[in-house]
Design a protein around this motif. Structure first.
Motif, PDB file in Angstrom:
ATOM      1  N   GLY A  68       0.803  -1.218   0.000  1.00  0.00           N
ATOM      2  CA  GLY A  68       0.000   0.000   0.000  1.00  0.00           C
ATOM      3  C   GLY A  68       0.828   1.256   0.000  1.00  0.00           C
ATOM      4  O   GLY A  68       0.324   2.327   0.359  1.00  0.00           O
ATOM      5  N   LEU A  69       2.091   1.163  -0.435  1.00  0.00           N
ATOM      6  CA  LEU A  69       2.984   2.327  -0.405  1.00  0.00           C
ATOM      7  C   LEU A  69       3.157   2.980  -1.785  1.00  0.00           C
ATOM      8  O   LEU A  69       3.897   3.965  -1.879  1.00  0.00           O
ATOM      9  CB  LEU A  69       4.363   1.897   0.124  1.00  0.00           C
ATOM     10  N   LEU A  70       2.501   2.433  -2.808  1.00  0.00           N
ATOM     11  CA  LEU A  70       2.693   2.994  -4.167  1.00  0.00           C
ATOM     12  C   LEU A  70       1.356   3.022  -4.885  1.00  0.00           C
ATOM     13  O   LEU A  70       0.546   2.088  -4.775  1.00  0.00           O
ATOM     14  CB  LEU A  70       3.700   2.145  -4.940  1.00  0.00           C
ATOM     15  N   SER A  71       1.138   4.099  -5.571  1.00  0.00           N
ATOM     16  CA  SER A  71      -0.147   4.278  -6.277  1.00  0.00           C
ATOM     17  C   SER A  71      -0.154   3.496  -7.598  1.00  0.00           C
ATOM     18  O   SER A  71       0.873   3.078  -8.122  1.00  0.00           O
ATOM     19  CB  SER A  71      -0.377   5.764  -6.557  1.00  0.00           C
ATOM     20  N   GLU A  72      -1.363   3.371  -8.150  1.00  0.00           N
ATOM     21  CA  GLU A  72      -1.526   2.694  -9.440  1.00  0.00           C
ATOM     22  C   GLU A  72      -0.854   3.469 -10.567  1.00  0.00           C
ATOM     23  O   GLU A  72      -0.385   2.886 -11.551  1.00  0.00           O
ATOM     24  CB  GLU A  72      -3.009   2.500  -9.735  1.00  0.00           C
ATOM     25  N   THR A  73      -0.805   4.791 -10.436  1.00  0.00           N
ATOM     26  CA  THR A  73      -0.149   5.609 -11.470  1.00  0.00           C
ATOM     27  C   THR A  73       1.335   5.281 -11.553  1.00  0.00           C
ATOM     28  O   THR A  73       1.912   5.150 -12.646  1.00  0.00           O
ATOM     29  CB  THR A  73      -0.342   7.103 -11.154  1.00  0.00           C
ATOM     30  N   ALA A  74       1.981   5.120 -10.421  1.00  0.00           N
ATOM     31  CA  ALA A  74       3.397   4.784 -10.413  1.00  0.00           C
ATOM     32  C   ALA A  74       3.639   3.396 -10.992  1.00  0.00           C
ATOM     33  O   ALA A  74       4.623   3.149 -11.697  1.00  0.00           O
ATOM     34  CB  ALA A  74       3.940   4.876  -8.996  1.00  0.00           C
ATOM     35  N   ILE A  75       2.714   2.469 -10.700  1.00  0.00           N
ATOM     36  CA  ILE A  75       2.829   1.119 -11.266  1.00  0.00           C
ATOM     37  C   ILE A  75       2.730   1.172 -12.794  1.00  0.00           C
ATOM     38  O   ILE A  75       3.492   0.520 -13.518  1.00  0.00           O
ATOM     39  CB  ILE A  75       1.742   0.203 -10.682  1.00  0.00           C
ATOM     40  N   ALA A  76       1.800   1.987 -13.311  1.00  0.00           N
ATOM     41  CA  ALA A  76       1.631   2.103 -14.762  1.00  0.00           C
ATOM     42  C   ALA A  76       2.867   2.708 -15.412  1.00  0.00           C
ATOM     43  O   ALA A  76       3.279   2.309 -16.511  1.00  0.00           O
ATOM     44  CB  ALA A  76       0.400   2.937 -15.076  1.00  0.00           C
TER      45      ALA A  76
END
Length: 392
Positions: free
Chosen positions: A143-151
């Motif tokens: 829960g430390l990284l957003s979906e935008t960063a993953i994309a």
């Protein structure tokens, strides 16, 4: 003076009477006899002289194919100029004109320059992008990284994979290879030449299979179909055969002919492209007999034919049609299935004339003809009088 005039008038009058006397008793010339009347006259004349002695043999009809003959040539299946796809200097060219190559053989090699370094850089960049993407997935689970960063990490990974693929392709393109089996017809680059994308390295011709190519007239194209067997005779006498693989659907605008192609196996590359070839396509089966062209004759109308002997012992003339030719003679149609062909003396007789016959082969004589043999000997020939029937 008056006496001179009177004398001239008298002479002119006498000449006029002499000229008119030839016209008074003249008659129209007799009409020219027709060919049928001439034949009857000849037959009647033949009754008044001894029968002509001729030699003959019995011939039998056999099934033969009528051949459609096309003037053509051999043609290689494809010719390709293999070209460079990137810039660089030629550092190796292992082939020469006439070299035989297979798929994947090296034709030209372009200098690597910095492409190997670029390939290593792209490989390391891909490794880094993959590590960052895997780390992003772990952070997301916490829960430390957003979906935008993953994309964004996924996009960097895809970019790194594309760069590596591009570098691998550039590195592979430094080797210009043969696209198919064939012969090197020409080379266009030397070691040390600098090339740009599109520069030709070598010309490769595909000789297996070789094609027989011809053109058929519009009146005959409907008689030819794909899969039909055909035979070719090359200018040097060699015989080849194959099945028709292509019949054109559009005619040549200048000659109104249609292209046909017959592939011929050529694994040893014995056949060269461009050799003049006579293509024969069997299009119809007919009954024909084999004879010598020396036996041909012409009737009164100028029709070509041969002379035979009928059942009644009389000479008959049959118009014939030449089916095909070979080294031993010609095959003709138009005769009865079994015919007694005059082989010697045909120029001495006319249709309707009775003849005396010596048969060439006693074993082939008609049943009606007598056979003269002596004990212990083989019959060589027989004699048929004019009043006995010979054969149909």
């Amino acid at each position: 003076m008056r006496r001179t005039y009177i004398t001239a008038l008298a002479i002119a009058f006498a000449i006029g009477i002499w000229l008119l006397s030839g016209q008074i008793g003249s008659e129209d010339p007799p009409p020219k006899p027709t060919p049928a009347e001439l034949a009857k006259q000849r037959a009647a004349m033949s009754q008044d002289r001894p029968a002509t002695r001729v030699r003959a043999r019995v011939i039998h009809a056999t099934p033969q194919f009528r051949q459609l003959r096309v003037r053509g040539k051999t043609e290689n299946k494809r010719t390709v100029q293999v070209r460079a796809e990137l810039t660089g200097t030629i550092v190796q060219r292992p082939v020469e004109r006439g070299s035989r190559v297979t798929v994947g053989d090296l034709l030209c090699r372009i200098s690597i320059e910095d492409r190997e370094a670029g390939l290593k850089q792209a490989t390391e960049a891909l490794n880094q992008a993959r590590l960052e993407y895997d780390g992003s997935l772990e952070l997301r689970e916490r829960g430390l990284l957003s979906e935008t960063a993953i994309a964004q990490a996924s996009a960097w990974l895809a970019t790194a994979e594309a760069e590596l693929k591009r570098s691998e392709l550039d590195f592979a393109r430094t080797h210009i290879e043969a696209p198919f089996n064939g012969i090197v017809e020409d080379v266009h680059l030397e070691v040390g030449d600098y090339v740009n994308p599109g520069s030709p390295c070598a010309t490769i011709v595909d000789l297996d299979p070789m094609l027989l190519v011809g053109r058929i007239s519009e009146s005959d194209v409907q008689r030819v179909t794909v899969g039909q067997q055909a035979r070719g005779t090359l200018s040097d006498g060699r015989q080849v055969a194959g099945a028709i693989s292509f019949v054109g659907q559009q005619s040549d605008p200048d000659t109104r002919t249609y292209r046909i192609e017959i592939p011929i196996p050529n694994p040893a590359y014995d056949l060269r492209s461009g050799i003049t070839t006579e293509i024969s396509v069997p299009v119809a089966e007919i009954q024909a007999q084999h004879i010598s062209p020396a036996l041909f004759a012409l009737d009164d109308a100028g029709v070509i034919g041969v002379r035979t002997i009928g059942d009644d012992g009389r000479v008959r003339f049959y118009p014939v049609d030449i089916v095909r030719e070979d080294a031993a003679g010609v095959w003709v149609s138009g005769l009865p299935p079994v015919a007694t062909l005059i082989t010697v003396g045909q120029e001495l007789v006319v249709p309707g004339e009775y003849v005396e016959v010596d048969f060439e082969h006693a074993l082939e004589m008609p049943a009606a003809a007598p056979t003269s043999t002596t004990p212990g000997s083989e019959p060589e020939s027989s004699h048929t009088p004019a009043h006995q029937p010979a054969s149909a």
